[in-house]
Design a protein around this motif. Structure first.
Motif, PDB file in Angstrom:
ATOM      1  N   ALA A 128       0.998  -4.089  -6.795  1.00 55.54           N
ATOM      2  CA  ALA A 128       0.697  -4.199  -5.372  1.00 55.54           C
ATOM      3  C   ALA A 128       0.580  -5.666  -4.976  1.00 55.54           C
ATOM      4  O   ALA A 128       0.318  -6.528  -5.811  1.00 55.54           O
ATOM      5  N   GLU A 129       0.757  -5.914  -3.691  1.00 56.55           N
ATOM      6  CA  GLU A 129       0.647  -7.268  -3.161  1.00 56.55           C
ATOM      7  C   GLU A 129      -0.651  -7.397  -2.371  1.00 56.55           C
ATOM      8  O   GLU A 129      -1.087  -6.457  -1.713  1.00 56.55           O
ATOM      9  N   LEU A 130      -1.257  -8.577  -2.426  1.00 53.50           N
ATOM     10  CA  LEU A 130      -2.438  -8.895  -1.637  1.00 53.50           C
ATOM     11  C   LEU A 130      -2.030  -9.829  -0.510  1.00 53.50           C
ATOM     12  O   LEU A 130      -1.407 -10.861  -0.750  1.00 53.50           O
ATOM     13  N   ARG A 131      -2.364  -9.454   0.731  1.00 52.24           N
ATOM     14  CA  ARG A 131      -2.066 -10.282   1.902  1.00 52.24           C
ATOM     15  C   ARG A 131      -3.341 -10.512   2.694  1.00 52.24           C
ATOM     16  O   ARG A 131      -4.159  -9.601   2.858  1.00 52.24           O
ATOM     17  N   GLY A 169      -2.026 -12.803   7.381  1.00 47.17           N
ATOM     18  CA  GLY A 169      -0.896 -12.153   6.727  1.00 47.17           C
ATOM     19  C   GLY A 169      -0.241 -12.931   5.604  1.00 47.17           C
ATOM     20  O   GLY A 169       0.755 -12.484   5.042  1.00 47.17           O
ATOM     21  N   ASN A 170      -0.791 -14.097   5.233  1.00 49.52           N
ATOM     22  CA  ASN A 170      -0.227 -14.879   4.132  1.00 49.52           C
ATOM     23  C   ASN A 170      -0.360 -14.140   2.805  1.00 49.52           C
ATOM     24  O   ASN A 170      -1.342 -13.442   2.570  1.00 49.52           O
ATOM     25  N   HIS A 171       0.628 -14.333   1.934  1.00 51.00           N
ATOM     26  CA  HIS A 171       0.585 -13.774   0.582  1.00 51.00           C
ATOM     27  C   HIS A 171      -0.558 -14.430  -0.183  1.00 51.00           C
ATOM     28  O   HIS A 171      -0.694 -15.638  -0.200  1.00 51.00           O
ATOM     29  N   ARG A 172      -1.412 -13.603  -0.835  1.00 49.72           N
ATOM     30  CA  ARG A 172      -2.559 -14.133  -1.576  1.00 49.72           C
ATOM     31  C   ARG A 172      -2.519 -13.813  -3.054  1.00 49.72           C
ATOM     32  O   ARG A 172      -3.381 -14.231  -3.807  1.00 49.72           O
ATOM     33  N   GLY A 173      -1.527 -13.047  -3.490  1.00 49.17           N
ATOM     34  CA  GLY A 173      -1.410 -12.769  -4.911  1.00 49.17           C
ATOM     35  C   GLY A 173      -0.927 -11.359  -5.166  1.00 49.17           C
ATOM     36  O   GLY A 173      -0.541 -10.627  -4.252  1.00 49.17           O
ATOM     37  N   TRP A 174      -0.954 -11.006  -6.441  1.00 55.52           N
ATOM     38  CA  TRP A 174      -0.501  -9.687  -6.890  1.00 55.52           C
ATOM     39  C   TRP A 174      -1.657  -8.953  -7.536  1.00 55.52           C
ATOM     40  O   TRP A 174      -2.519  -9.559  -8.168  1.00 55.52           O
ATOM     41  N   MET A 195      -7.223   1.894   5.404  1.00 53.21           N
ATOM     42  CA  MET A 195      -6.755   0.686   4.749  1.00 53.21           C
ATOM     43  C   MET A 195      -7.882   0.146   3.864  1.00 53.21           C
ATOM     44  O   MET A 195      -9.004  -0.007   4.308  1.00 53.21           O
ATOM     45  N   THR A 196      -7.546  -0.117   2.633  1.00 55.04           N
ATOM     46  CA  THR A 196      -8.515  -0.672   1.695  1.00 55.04           C
ATOM     47  C   THR A 196      -8.490  -2.195   1.773  1.00 55.04           C
ATOM     48  O   THR A 196      -7.427  -2.798   1.747  1.00 55.04           O
ATOM     49  N   LEU A 197      -9.663  -2.783   1.878  1.00 54.57           N
ATOM     50  CA  LEU A 197      -9.784  -4.239   1.916  1.00 54.57           C
ATOM     51  C   LEU A 197     -10.369  -4.741   0.603  1.00 54.57           C
ATOM     52  O   LEU A 197     -11.195  -4.070  -0.017  1.00 54.57           O
ATOM     53  N   VAL A 198      -9.951  -5.932   0.215  1.00 52.06           N
ATOM     54  CA  VAL A 198     -10.408  -6.558  -1.025  1.00 52.06           C
ATOM     55  C   VAL A 198     -10.967  -7.934  -0.689  1.00 52.06           C
ATOM     56  O   VAL A 198     -10.322  -8.732  -0.013  1.00 52.06           O
ATOM     57  N   GLN A 199     -12.192  -8.204  -1.145  1.00 48.82           N
ATOM     58  CA  GLN A 199     -12.792  -9.538  -1.008  1.00 48.82           C
ATOM     59  C   GLN A 199     -12.308 -10.380  -2.169  1.00 48.82           C
ATOM     60  O   GLN A 199     -12.566 -10.058  -3.333  1.00 48.82           O
ATOM     61  N   LEU A 200     -11.579 -11.445  -1.886  1.00 46.19           N
ATOM     62  CA  LEU A 200     -11.016 -12.300  -2.926  1.00 46.19           C
ATOM     63  C   LEU A 200     -12.044 -13.343  -3.343  1.00 46.19           C
ATOM     64  O   LEU A 200     -12.441 -14.199  -2.555  1.00 46.19           O
ATOM     65  N   ASN A 212     -10.915 -14.895   3.194  1.00 43.08           N
ATOM     66  CA  ASN A 212     -10.690 -14.448   1.810  1.00 43.08           C
ATOM     67  C   ASN A 212     -10.809 -12.929   1.675  1.00 43.08           C
ATOM     68  O   ASN A 212     -11.290 -12.420   0.676  1.00 43.08           O
ATOM     69  N   ILE A 213     -10.350 -12.225   2.696  1.00 36.97           N
ATOM     70  CA  ILE A 213     -10.276 -10.767   2.634  1.00 36.97           C
ATOM     71  C   ILE A 213      -8.806 -10.389   2.750  1.00 36.97           C
ATOM     72  O   ILE A 213      -8.096 -10.885   3.621  1.00 36.97           O
ATOM     73  N   ALA A 214      -8.357  -9.510   1.839  1.00 34.65           N
ATOM     74  CA  ALA A 214      -6.949  -9.151   1.775  1.00 34.65           C
ATOM     75  C   ALA A 214      -6.738  -7.649   1.918  1.00 34.65           C
ATOM     76  O   ALA A 214      -7.627  -6.852   1.604  1.00 34.65           O
ATOM     77  N   THR A 215      -5.553  -7.301   2.396  1.00 29.50           N
ATOM     78  CA  THR A 215      -5.118  -5.906   2.406  1.00 29.50           C
ATOM     79  C   THR A 215      -4.186  -5.711   1.214  1.00 29.50           C
ATOM     80  O   THR A 215      -3.607  -6.658   0.696  1.00 29.50           O
ATOM     81  N   ILE A 216      -4.069  -4.472   0.794  1.00 34.29           N
ATOM     82  CA  ILE A 216      -3.217  -4.133  -0.345  1.00 34.29           C
ATOM     83  C   ILE A 216      -1.921  -3.547   0.186  1.00 34.29           C
ATOM     84  O   ILE A 216      -1.936  -2.593   0.966  1.00 34.29           O
ATOM     85  N   GLY A 217      -0.799  -4.149  -0.236  1.00 39.56           N
ATOM     86  CA  GLY A 217       0.514  -3.677   0.196  1.00 39.56           C
ATOM     87  C   GLY A 217       1.365  -3.265  -0.996  1.00 39.56           C
ATOM     88  O   GLY A 217       0.924  -3.315  -2.146  1.00 39.56           O
ATOM     89  N   ALA A 218       2.575  -2.886  -0.706  1.00 36.99           N
ATOM     90  CA  ALA A 218       3.510  -2.441  -1.742  1.00 36.99           C
ATOM     91  C   ALA A 218       3.812  -3.568  -2.718  1.00 36.99           C
ATOM     92  O   ALA A 218       3.894  -4.735  -2.331  1.00 36.99           O
ATOM     93  N   GLY A 219       3.984  -3.209  -3.977  1.00 36.34           N
ATOM     94  CA  GLY A 219       4.341  -4.174  -5.005  1.00 36.34           C
ATOM     95  C   GLY A 219       5.839  -4.415  -5.032  1.00 36.34           C
ATOM     96  O   GLY A 219       6.612  -3.730  -4.352  1.00 36.34           O
TER      97      GLY A 219
END
Length: 83
Positions: free
Chosen positions: A32-35, A40-45, A1-6, A19-26
Motif C-alpha cells: 500500500a501507499e501512504l499519502r 496528497g504528497n507521497h509519504r512512503g510505502w 478511510m483509515t488514517l495513519v499518524q506517521l 504527518n497524517i497519511a491515508t492508505i492507498g493502493a500499492g
C-alpha cells in the motif's frame, strides 16, 4: 478511510503538514501507499504485515476514530518483522 499518524524517523526529520497519511493502493512489490491527508504528497510505502494488521483491526472493530501510529519498527504498538 483509515488514517495513519506517521511517527517514523524520516517524518520527524522531514515532516509534511500534520504527518497524517491515508492508505492507498500499492504498486509493484509494495502492499500500500501512504499519502499525506492534507496535501496528497507521497509519504512512503506500507509493508504487507502492517496492511494486514490494519485490515484485521477494521474487520474486528471497524475503522478507528483515531489514526493508528506508524513508527520505524512498530505499527499499532506491535513490532514489524524484519525480512
Amino acid at each position: 478511510m483509515t488514517l495513519v499518524q506517521l511517527d517514523r524517523r524520516t517524518d520527524l526529520e522531514k515532516p509534511c503538514c500534520r504527518n497524517i497519511a491515508t492508505i492507498g493502493a500499492g504498486k509493484g512489490p509494495h502492499a500500500a501507499e501512504l499519502r499525506c491527508s492534507v496535501c496528497g504528497n507521497h509519504r512512503g510505502w506500507l509493508p504487507r504485515q502492517a496492511l494486514d494488521f490494519i485490515r484485521s483491526l477494521a474487520e474486528t472493530f471497524g475503522n478507528s476514530a483515531e489514526p493508528i501510529i506508524l513508527r520505524d519498527d512498530t505499527f499499532g504498538g506491535q513490532p514489524l518483522k524484519k525480512f
